[in-house]
Design a protein around this motif. Sequence first.
Motif, PDB file in Angstrom:
ATOM      1  N   GLU A  33     -10.063 -28.902  57.646  1.00 56.67           N
ATOM      2  CA  GLU A  33     -10.210 -27.623  58.348  1.00 56.67           C
ATOM      3  C   GLU A  33      -9.004 -26.718  58.110  1.00 56.67           C
ATOM      4  N   TYR A  34      -7.815 -27.295  58.137  1.00 55.33           N
ATOM      5  CA  TYR A  34      -6.614 -26.494  57.833  1.00 55.33           C
ATOM      6  C   TYR A  34      -6.703 -25.913  56.423  1.00 55.33           C
ATOM      7  N   LEU A  35      -7.076 -26.751  55.468  1.00 51.99           N
ATOM      8  CA  LEU A  35      -7.176 -26.284  54.082  1.00 51.99           C
ATOM      9  C   LEU A  35      -8.251 -25.214  53.926  1.00 51.99           C
ATOM     10  N   THR A  40      -1.951 -23.888  53.078  1.00 52.66           N
ATOM     11  CA  THR A  40      -1.634 -24.585  51.841  1.00 52.66           C
ATOM     12  C   THR A  40      -1.168 -25.999  52.175  1.00 52.66           C
ATOM     13  N   ILE A  41      -1.077 -26.821  51.148  1.00 49.75           N
ATOM     14  CA  ILE A  41      -0.546 -28.163  51.342  1.00 49.75           C
ATOM     15  C   ILE A  41       0.862 -28.073  51.904  1.00 49.75           C
ATOM     16  N   GLU A  42       1.639 -27.126  51.387  1.00 50.17           N
ATOM     17  CA  GLU A  42       3.017 -26.962  51.870  1.00 50.17           C
ATOM     18  C   GLU A  42       3.037 -26.574  53.346  1.00 50.17           C
ATOM     19  N   ASP A  43       2.104 -25.713  53.769  1.00 56.04           N
ATOM     20  CA  ASP A  43       2.015 -25.336  55.184  1.00 56.04           C
ATOM     21  C   ASP A  43       1.785 -26.569  56.056  1.00 56.04           C
ATOM     22  N   LEU A  45       2.342 -29.766  55.323  1.00 58.72           N
ATOM     23  CA  LEU A  45       3.483 -30.679  55.288  1.00 58.72           C
ATOM     24  C   LEU A  45       4.655 -30.164  56.117  1.00 58.72           C
ATOM     25  N   GLU A  46       4.810 -28.872  56.173  1.00 60.03           N
ATOM     26  CA  GLU A  46       5.870 -28.278  56.995  1.00 60.03           C
ATOM     27  C   GLU A  46       5.579 -28.467  58.491  1.00 60.03           C
ATOM     28  N   GLU A  47       4.315 -28.348  58.840  1.00 55.66           N
ATOM     29  CA  GLU A  47       3.903 -28.482  60.247  1.00 55.66           C
ATOM     30  C   GLU A  47       3.920 -29.934  60.716  1.00 55.66           C
ATOM     31  N   PHE A  48       3.498 -30.838  59.855  1.00 54.06           N
ATOM     32  CA  PHE A  48       3.374 -32.253  60.215  1.00 54.06           C
ATOM     33  C   PHE A  48       4.316 -33.067  59.329  1.00 54.06           C
ATOM     34  N   LYS A  49       5.526 -33.234  59.792  1.00 49.46           N
ATOM     35  CA  LYS A  49       6.619 -33.817  58.995  1.00 49.46           C
ATOM     36  C   LYS A  49       6.356 -35.261  58.559  1.00 49.46           C
ATOM     37  N   ASP A  50       5.519 -35.983  59.285  1.00 51.74           N
ATOM     38  CA  ASP A  50       5.288 -37.383  58.924  1.00 51.74           C
ATOM     39  C   ASP A  50       4.169 -37.566  57.902  1.00 51.74           C
ATOM     40  N   LEU A  51       3.547 -36.473  57.464  1.00 52.61           N
ATOM     41  CA  LEU A  51       2.546 -36.559  56.403  1.00 52.61           C
ATOM     42  C   LEU A  51       3.203 -36.419  55.038  1.00 52.61           C
TER      43      LEU A  51
END
Length: 77
Positions: A33-35, A40-43, A45-51
Amino acid sequence: MENLLARITLNPEISHGKPCIRNTRYTVESILEYLSGGDTIEDILEEFKDLERADIFACLAYAAASMKFKDIEVPAA
């Protein structure tokens, strides 16, 4: 692709048994849903640091693999 799919887990005690990333509460559905919403993938990863980047690709691989087993009805334009 199998290495990616190994990152996706199904556990009835986590997120009602929905496909998740590495037994976390991050569902494949929510990442997709985010995608689809334009993140973006970077967005993500920035939001969810453990991914990890591979987790996002695993969600895409899971979605692609699931399309082999189900037909999705799309309304005619």
